[in-house]
Scaffold this motif. Structure first.
Motif, PDB file in Angstrom:
ATOM      1  N   ALA A   1      21.734   8.323  27.853  1.00  0.00           N
ATOM      2  CA  ALA A   1      22.710   8.417  26.767  1.00  0.00           C
ATOM      3  C   ALA A   1      24.047   8.949  27.266  1.00  0.00           C
ATOM      4  O   ALA A   1      25.123   8.482  26.855  1.00  0.00           O
ATOM      5  CB  ALA A   1      22.154   9.317  25.659  1.00  0.00           C
ATOM      6  N   LEU A   2      23.979   9.921  28.202  1.00  0.00           N
ATOM      7  CA  LEU A   2      25.213  10.464  28.757  1.00  0.00           C
ATOM      8  C   LEU A   2      25.985   9.401  29.533  1.00  0.00           C
ATOM      9  O   LEU A   2      27.209   9.270  29.400  1.00  0.00           O
ATOM     10  CB  LEU A   2      24.892  11.660  29.655  1.00  0.00           C
ATOM     11  N   ILE A   3      25.277   8.613  30.326  1.00  0.00           N
ATOM     12  CA  ILE A   3      25.930   7.552  31.100  1.00  0.00           C
ATOM     13  C   ILE A   3      26.536   6.510  30.172  1.00  0.00           C
ATOM     14  O   ILE A   3      27.646   6.005  30.395  1.00  0.00           O
ATOM     15  CB  ILE A   3      24.932   6.916  32.078  1.00  0.00           C
TER      16      ILE A   3
ATOM     17  N   GLY B   1      30.811  12.615  20.209  1.00  0.00           N
ATOM     18  CA  GLY B   1      29.413  12.253  20.468  1.00  0.00           C
ATOM     19  C   GLY B   1      29.007  12.523  21.897  1.00  0.00           C
ATOM     20  O   GLY B   1      27.891  12.983  22.183  1.00  0.00           O
ATOM     21  N   THR B   2      29.940  12.256  22.802  1.00  0.00           N
ATOM     22  CA  THR B   2      29.662  12.533  24.218  1.00  0.00           C
ATOM     23  C   THR B   2      29.450  14.018  24.465  1.00  0.00           C
ATOM     24  O   THR B   2      28.534  14.427  25.192  1.00  0.00           O
ATOM     25  CB  THR B   2      30.832  12.018  25.081  1.00  0.00           C
ATOM     26  N   LEU B   3      30.291  14.832  23.858  1.00  0.00           N
ATOM     27  CA  LEU B   3      30.148  16.276  24.036  1.00  0.00           C
ATOM     28  C   LEU B   3      28.834  16.770  23.452  1.00  0.00           C
ATOM     29  O   LEU B   3      28.198  17.685  24.011  1.00  0.00           O
ATOM     30  CB  LEU B   3      31.344  16.991  23.399  1.00  0.00           C
TER      31      LEU B   3
ATOM     32  N   VAL C   1      23.358  18.965  24.771  1.00  0.00           N
ATOM     33  CA  VAL C   1      21.894  18.927  24.835  1.00  0.00           C
ATOM     34  C   VAL C   1      21.423  18.875  26.290  1.00  0.00           C
ATOM     35  O   VAL C   1      20.466  19.545  26.699  1.00  0.00           O
ATOM     36  CB  VAL C   1      21.363  17.718  24.034  1.00  0.00           C
ATOM     37  N   THR C   2      22.114  18.050  27.092  1.00  0.00           N
ATOM     38  CA  THR C   2      21.731  17.912  28.507  1.00  0.00           C
ATOM     39  C   THR C   2      21.901  19.228  29.249  1.00  0.00           C
ATOM     40  O   THR C   2      21.040  19.639  30.039  1.00  0.00           O
ATOM     41  CB  THR C   2      22.586  16.816  29.174  1.00  0.00           C
TER      42      THR C   2
END
Length: 446
Positions: free
Chosen positions: A216-218, A244-246, A251-252
């Motif tokens: 999801a991050l990528i 959304g990316t942040l 979470v990561t």
């Protein structure tokens, strides 16, 4: 010419003739007949040797009624007469000429009965040479074609680079020494190495367990980079995607804490290696200075006009890479777990491998025991070690139908250290706990 000078010249010629007769005649000799499966390109006049010394020559070569080669040889005194138990082998001193063949005799014991003149040694007492074309003929057509392509490709690869190859060969010996030192260091502290491998495995496992978050991050990063690469009007769209990316990154990063805890043993094990970092960075500084132009052109590398020619276009392909690469993480973890028993089995054999690397450079030489330039001469199990009833040790020839039996290796289960004879202190062979090797599988002979 005076009478005195003529007499002196005649006397000199007589002395030369006598010396030539004594040196060339060799004091007489005996003739014997040897039967080979093939003469192996022997010609009349080839040497007959014992222990690398010429003791005779090939007199004639004829074909028997059953299509075998009968070679008549002469052996000079004092090496003649031969004794029972004598064996003969056709050898080649080099591959440069078909005439570089000779017959090597292994005389029988002196206490054995003498062989009569013109005696016959059958195929059970002789060994034919294996020419390189016979070796190639054992390959199938596909293998021969591949070997031909390999040789031609090697010739093309090294064409015009002989000087560079000569310079590179100077570093081969230091390379072997460095490799030997590296393997010795690894084998001296196997506990730390094992701990590092286990810690690395845990890190990879933790990363694999969080592959969904990384994917999801990528994906979010791909969307953001694509928006930045467009016109200025697309910057607003990139900012819309940023929250959304942040959130995904938050979470990561939270889940990353447990991964960092797993990295602590690896960090502790790596601390001894940081003692020489100051010297490393000092030597690394010139490389950084030379890399400055590379970083200067980084902006052009990131964003170049035109399609499919910069890193922005590469990032756009990352989702496809993620779809293909995600299953690979799981398979990699399974492969590591399944490979652990292989590592456990191989670890006791580390001294054997280190010993081979340490002795490799000492075991090779340019010339063989006969003084000839060393060449590859495959002889497949021509002799077998045996001990007579009187305690003497000899090598008995193996029949041609059984010579290939020694090539098989699928029935070997040797323990570590079993490649050499067992020491009196019982230190080898070594049977590792839980190992399935056979301690009785050792080399023959003293």
């Amino acid at each position: 010419m005076t009478v005195a000078r003529g007499a002196a010249l005649a006397a000199l010629l007589l002395v030369v003739a006598v010396v030539a007769i004594v040196l060339l005649s060799g004091g007489g000799g005996e003739q014997y007949r040897l039967v080979f499966q093939t003469a192996g390109q022997l010609v009349r006049g080839n040497d007959v040797q014992i222990g690398g010394r010429r003791v005779g020559s090939v007199e004639s070569i004829e074909l028997t009624d059953n299509n075998l080669a009968e070679v008549k040889i002469s052996v000079k005194e004092p090496y003649a007469p031969l004794h029972e138990g004598t064996t003969a082998t056709i050898r080649l001193s080099s591959l440069s000429s078909v005439a570089n063949r000779y017959i090597e005799l292994s005389p029988g014991p002196n206490n054995a009965p003498k062989l009569a003149a013109n005696s016959l040694l059958g195929v059970e007492r002789t060994t034919s040479v294996v020419d390189i074309d016979q070796l190639f003929n054992t390959f199938d057509e596909r293998t021969r074609r591949g070997l031909q392509d390999l040789i031609q490709g090697s010739a093309t690869q090294y064409a015009g680079r002989t000087r560079e190859i000569g310079e590179a060969s100077k570093y081969f010996s230091p390379f072997l020494s460095s490799t030997n030192n590296l393997v010795r260091e690894l084998s001296s502290d196997t506990a730390t190495l094992e701990q590092a491998l286990v810690s690395t495995s845990r890190v990879m496992s933790s990363v694999a367990e969080r592959r969904d978050e990384l994917s999801a991050l990528i994906g979010s990063l791909n969307t953001m980079m694509g928006a930045i690469a467009t016109e200025n009007s697309g910057l607003a769209e990139a900012l819309d995607e940023l929250p959304g990316t942040l959130r995904e990154a938050n979470v990561t990063f939270v889940d990353l804490r447990s991964t960092l805890d797993d990295l602590d043993p690896l960090v502790n094990a790596s601390k001894p290696a940081t003692k020489n970092l100051a010297r490393f960075f000092a030597e690394f500084r010139p490389l950084v200075d030379e890399a400055t132009p590379t970083f200067t052109d980084l902006s052009e590398f990131v964003n170049t006009a035109g399609p499919n020619n910069d890193i922005t276009d590469i990032v756009r392909q990352l989702p496809k890479l993620q779809q293909v690469g995600s299953p690979s993480f799981k398979h990699s973890v399974d492969a590591m777990r399944q490979g652990q028993p292989v590592v456990d089995f191989f670890r006791p054999y580390t001294p054997d491998l280190v010993g081979w690397l340490r002795s490799f450079g000492q075991a090779t030489a340019n010339y063989d025991a006969n003084g000839h330039y060393a060449r590859a001469l495959p002889i497949f199990g021509a002799f077998q070690y045996a001990q007579n009833a009187d305690g003497s040790q000899v090598l008995n020839p193996v029949s041609p139908s059984q010579r290939l039996e020694g090539i098989r290796g699928d029935d070997r289960r040797r323990c570590p250290g079993a490649a050499s004879q067992a020491r009196p202190d019982g230190s080898n062979p070594y049977v590792a706990p839980g190992g399935d090797c056979d301690p009785a599988d050792t080399p023959t002979g003293p």
